[in-house]
Design a protein around this motif. Sequence first.
Motif, PDB file in Angstrom:
ATOM      1  N   ARG A   1       0.829  -1.215   0.000  1.00 49.14           N
ATOM      2  CA  ARG A   1       0.000   0.000   0.000  1.00 49.14           C
ATOM      3  C   ARG A   1       0.860   1.261   0.000  1.00 49.14           C
ATOM      4  O   ARG A   1       0.638   2.181  -0.800  1.00 49.14           O
ATOM      5  CB  ARG A   1      -0.903  -0.015   1.226  1.00 49.14           C
ATOM      6  N   TYR A   2       1.857   1.308   0.883  1.00 57.41           N
ATOM      7  CA  TYR A   2       2.703   2.503   0.963  1.00 57.41           C
ATOM      8  C   TYR A   2       3.614   2.632  -0.255  1.00 57.41           C
ATOM      9  O   TYR A   2       3.955   3.746  -0.664  1.00 57.41           O
ATOM     10  CB  TYR A   2       3.532   2.478   2.248  1.00 57.41           C
TER      11      TYR A   2
ATOM     12  N   ASN B   1       2.761   1.846  -3.310  1.00 57.79           N
ATOM     13  CA  ASN B   1       1.917   2.445  -4.346  1.00 57.79           C
ATOM     14  C   ASN B   1       1.751   3.946  -4.128  1.00 57.79           C
ATOM     15  O   ASN B   1       1.778   4.735  -5.081  1.00 57.79           O
ATOM     16  CB  ASN B   1       0.550   1.761  -4.356  1.00 57.79           C
ATOM     17  N   GLN B   2       1.590   4.354  -2.867  1.00 57.80           N
ATOM     18  CA  GLN B   2       1.490   5.786  -2.570  1.00 57.80           C
ATOM     19  C   GLN B   2       2.796   6.504  -2.898  1.00 57.80           C
ATOM     20  O   GLN B   2       2.776   7.619  -3.436  1.00 57.80           O
ATOM     21  CB  GLN B   2       1.132   5.989  -1.098  1.00 57.80           C
ATOM     22  N   LEU B   3       3.910   5.856  -2.586  1.00 58.57           N
ATOM     23  CA  LEU B   3       5.211   6.474  -2.866  1.00 58.57           C
ATOM     24  C   LEU B   3       5.429   6.619  -4.372  1.00 58.57           C
ATOM     25  O   LEU B   3       5.940   7.648  -4.826  1.00 58.57           O
ATOM     26  CB  LEU B   3       6.329   5.638  -2.247  1.00 58.57           C
ATOM     27  N   HIS B   4       5.046   5.619  -5.142  1.00 56.49           N
ATOM     28  CA  HIS B   4       5.158   5.729  -6.601  1.00 56.49           C
ATOM     29  C   HIS B   4       4.355   6.922  -7.114  1.00 56.49           C
ATOM     30  O   HIS B   4       4.813   7.647  -8.005  1.00 56.49           O
ATOM     31  CB  HIS B   4       4.654   4.443  -7.258  1.00 56.49           C
ATOM     32  N   GLY B   5       3.171   7.133  -6.551  1.00 54.34           N
ATOM     33  CA  GLY B   5       2.354   8.260  -6.981  1.00 54.34           C
ATOM     34  C   GLY B   5       3.001   9.595  -6.668  1.00 54.34           C
ATOM     35  O   GLY B   5       2.994  10.516  -7.504  1.00 54.34           O
ATOM     36  N   GLU B   6       3.561   9.732  -5.486  1.00 55.45           N
ATOM     37  CA  GLU B   6       4.232  10.984  -5.105  1.00 55.45           C
ATOM     38  C   GLU B   6       5.495  11.215  -5.929  1.00 55.45           C
ATOM     39  O   GLU B   6       5.778  12.341  -6.345  1.00 55.45           O
ATOM     40  CB  GLU B   6       4.571  10.958  -3.614  1.00 55.45           C
TER      41      GLU B   6
ATOM     42  N   MET C   1       6.044  14.499   1.647  1.00 55.55           N
ATOM     43  CA  MET C   1       5.331  13.221   1.541  1.00 55.55           C
ATOM     44  C   MET C   1       6.291  12.084   1.219  1.00 55.55           C
ATOM     45  O   MET C   1       6.208  10.992   1.802  1.00 55.55           O
ATOM     46  CB  MET C   1       4.262  13.322   0.463  1.00 55.55           C
TER      47      MET C   1
ATOM     48  N   LEU D   1       6.956   8.828   3.614  1.00 55.88           N
ATOM     49  CA  LEU D   1       6.654   7.486   3.129  1.00 55.88           C
ATOM     50  C   LEU D   1       7.900   6.608   3.093  1.00 55.88           C
ATOM     51  O   LEU D   1       7.826   5.404   3.392  1.00 55.88           O
ATOM     52  CB  LEU D   1       6.029   7.567   1.736  1.00 55.88           C
TER      53      LEU D   1
END
Length: 405
Positions: A140-141, A143-148, A235, A239
């Motif tokens: 989950r984290y 995927n969030q890091l890839h987005g940022e 962010m 992360l």
Amino acid sequence: MITAGIDSGRRIISVSYVEDGEEIAYKEYENSFTGYRELEEDMRDTGVEVVCIEGHGDSSRQAAVYLYEKGYKIYEINPLMLLKLKESMTEKKTDHIDAYVCGMFPFIRKDMKPLVLSIRVQDLKRLVRLYEKISKQVVRYKNQLHGELHQVFGCKYREVFPRINRTSLAFFSTFSTPEEVKEADIEEIHEVLKAGGSCMYRGKYGRDKAARIKEVLTEGYDEELKLSTEVGGTMIKTLCRILMSLTKEKEEIKRKIERNVEELYSGYKEHFRGIRLSSLRFGQIMAEIQDIDRFPDDGHLASYAGQAPVQKQSGDRNMMKNKKKYYNRHLAHVIHQLACSNVQKGAKYHEYYSILKKKFNKPLRALKTIKRKLIRDLYSGLVNYSSNLHQTDTPSNRPYSLTGS
């Protein structure tokens, strides 16, 4: 016969005493060792022979092990089956009703087998479940890091760091914006990359790679973008720190699982030759199966792992549908992962999988057949391993025994 149906909550254990299908008493106990002792005394005075528990998860695990040690037969009632039976009796939903329906099950189902509980196996199960939860959080984290990273660096960051690993986490936790990368010296970037633990950034070519990373990540950077990337940098750093901590804990739990497997199931690999089965995978499987003797054949194990169809009949129509309920989703996930690793080139089922793909023209249909065959092989190996353990008659080496727990 007198049974005790137990519905366990975080604070209270609801117990219904049932004799020949009729409730004779109902009591509530504290979910602690004090409550377990009171429960065991009342069960002894009442003459209880069988204990039925709605699952034996976090809230009821200790009670189940405690009563098992006292010599009671423990039956695990499938929550979905319990729900269907309860709906046929009443529309109400209370702990009292749940406990009573649990106590009714032995009078309805005559084919149930009691659990064989071990404190050490239960502890292994807790570690495995924690490992799975942390793994989901890591994904989950990530995927969030890839987005940022995509918002701050664009798609260029994938040219130098295609995967989120220890090296990339160490880099982005230090240089989280193009501005920070631009202001940093090549030597400073090189030291951070070496600290990440990857061998590819050491030696005489490591500095050249650091220079290349700086060039790619700062290409086309404009000072006007500073404000838009400031929050993104915060962010990214947050992360990265979270992921570094979670990854470290995940590796530590994995090592504990592997140590427990080597202690509980020493020599298991001899019975699964040809199957790629690591200590972690075997620990995940045994944490869910626990005792292979409670499965009369490989078909029951396949059903428990969600790999068997269920029959649907109405009048003259007789259909077989994929099983969606009444199975262990954790075991089903492990079997799927194990099958995927054993159909790769050089693995045991690679050739058979290639034939099935041509036959069905559907990779998922072929993989489903492989999973069914894998379960048969696992069942055979586990039965042989279990019989060898019982023949040696060494309690300290028997994973299903509480001796030495």
